[in-house]
Design an enzyme around this catalytic site. Sequence first.
Site, short mmCIF file in Angstrom:
data_model
loop_
_atom_site.label_atom_id
_atom_site.label_comp_id
_atom_site.label_asym_id
_atom_site.label_seq_id
_atom_site.Cartn_x
_atom_site.Cartn_y
_atom_site.Cartn_z
N LYS A 13 0.83 -1.21 0.00
CA LYS A 13 0.00 0.00 0.00
C LYS A 13 0.86 1.26 0.00
O LYS A 13 0.64 2.17 -0.78
CB LYS A 13 -0.91 0.04 1.24
CG LYS A 13 -1.84 -1.13 1.39
CD LYS A 13 -2.81 -0.95 2.56
CE LYS A 13 -2.16 -0.89 3.94
NZ LYS A 13 -1.60 -2.19 4.39
N ARG A 88 -9.68 1.40 8.91
CA ARG A 88 -9.34 0.03 9.30
C ARG A 88 -10.48 -0.64 10.05
O ARG A 88 -10.34 -1.79 10.45
CB ARG A 88 -8.11 0.06 10.21
CG ARG A 88 -6.79 -0.31 9.50
CD ARG A 88 -5.68 -0.17 10.52
NE ARG A 88 -4.50 -0.92 10.24
CZ ARG A 88 -3.39 -0.42 9.69
NH1 ARG A 88 -3.36 0.81 9.26
NH2 ARG A 88 -2.33 -1.18 9.54
N ARG A 127 11.61 -6.46 4.82
CA ARG A 127 11.53 -5.05 5.23
C ARG A 127 12.28 -4.84 6.55
O ARG A 127 13.02 -3.87 6.70
CB ARG A 127 10.05 -4.65 5.37
CG ARG A 127 9.83 -3.18 5.66
CD ARG A 127 8.41 -2.76 5.30
NE ARG A 127 7.46 -3.00 6.38
CZ ARG A 127 6.16 -2.72 6.28
NH1 ARG A 127 5.65 -2.21 5.17
NH2 ARG A 127 5.35 -2.95 7.29
N ARG A 136 10.87 -1.49 12.28
CA ARG A 136 9.69 -1.26 13.10
C ARG A 136 9.53 -2.39 14.11
O ARG A 136 9.72 -3.56 13.77
CB ARG A 136 8.45 -1.22 12.19
CG ARG A 136 8.34 0.02 11.38
CD ARG A 136 7.27 -0.07 10.30
NE ARG A 136 6.00 -0.60 10.75
CZ ARG A 136 4.89 -0.59 10.00
NH1 ARG A 136 4.92 -0.05 8.79
NH2 ARG A 136 3.77 -1.09 10.46
N ARG A 147 -1.37 -8.90 13.48
CA ARG A 147 -1.91 -7.84 12.61
C ARG A 147 -2.79 -8.43 11.51
O ARG A 147 -3.79 -7.83 11.12
CB ARG A 147 -0.76 -7.03 11.99
CG ARG A 147 -0.03 -6.15 13.04
CD ARG A 147 1.39 -5.80 12.63
NE ARG A 147 1.46 -4.83 11.56
CZ ARG A 147 2.54 -4.66 10.78
NH1 ARG A 147 3.61 -5.42 10.94
NH2 ARG A 147 2.54 -3.75 9.85
#
Length: 204
Positions: A13, A88, A127, A136, A147
């Site tokens: 995204k 969300r 990532r 992160r 998640r």
Amino acid sequence: MKLIMFGPPGAGKGTQAARLEESYGLKQLSTGDMLRAAVASGSDLGKEVQAIIDAGDLVSDDIMVRMIEQRIAQDDCAKGFILDGFPRTEAQAEALDTMLGKSGSKIDAVLVMEVDEEELFNRIETRAKEAGDSARADDNAETLRKRLGVYKEQTAPVLPFYEAKGVLHKIDGMASMDDVTRQIEGALGLGGGPAPRQTAAPGM
Ligand code: AMP
């Protein structure tokens, strides 16, 4: 144009929203980035949300709706925006609809990035590796599992709301980055496709 990039964590995204911002001047609004900036600044909001984000849970609808309402009112959103990570929940989608409706506006398109789960785990792992020390806290397999659960339970149920409005576009997020961009441009009627051919002279 007002767009929503929709899809699970790691679907691409943010990458695609950044490309649309660059090419078409639509402002990318990532609620995850806004929240991480609040955490980094040490603000009261940041202190309130840090543990929630790190655990892979959702920040309250109240906070998120206020954050987006203030943000889209700013001048740099005048040409349009791409929401990346919002809404969300169904409550967020309804609140967004109401806030846009006040100014006679609406969401033009929702781009749903579809990516296999196994690939999501690979991407998040990559990532995190690439980010090294600045990775992160929520980019790890365990939190991703959480998640994804939250995505399925609370976020995916938003889709019928937009499907009913006829603005949903499914995008094959397993394709290459450039191909995904082309799919999105095609869905939105943008970009460098061939010029329409004239097939008949007027009046014939
Ligand atoms: P993201 O960068 O979009 O993956 O977001 C990172 C985290 O920020 C999420 O896992 C949530 O904890 C929080 N977050 C971001 N956007 C929202 C939202 N619209 N509603 C609730 N929580 C959010």
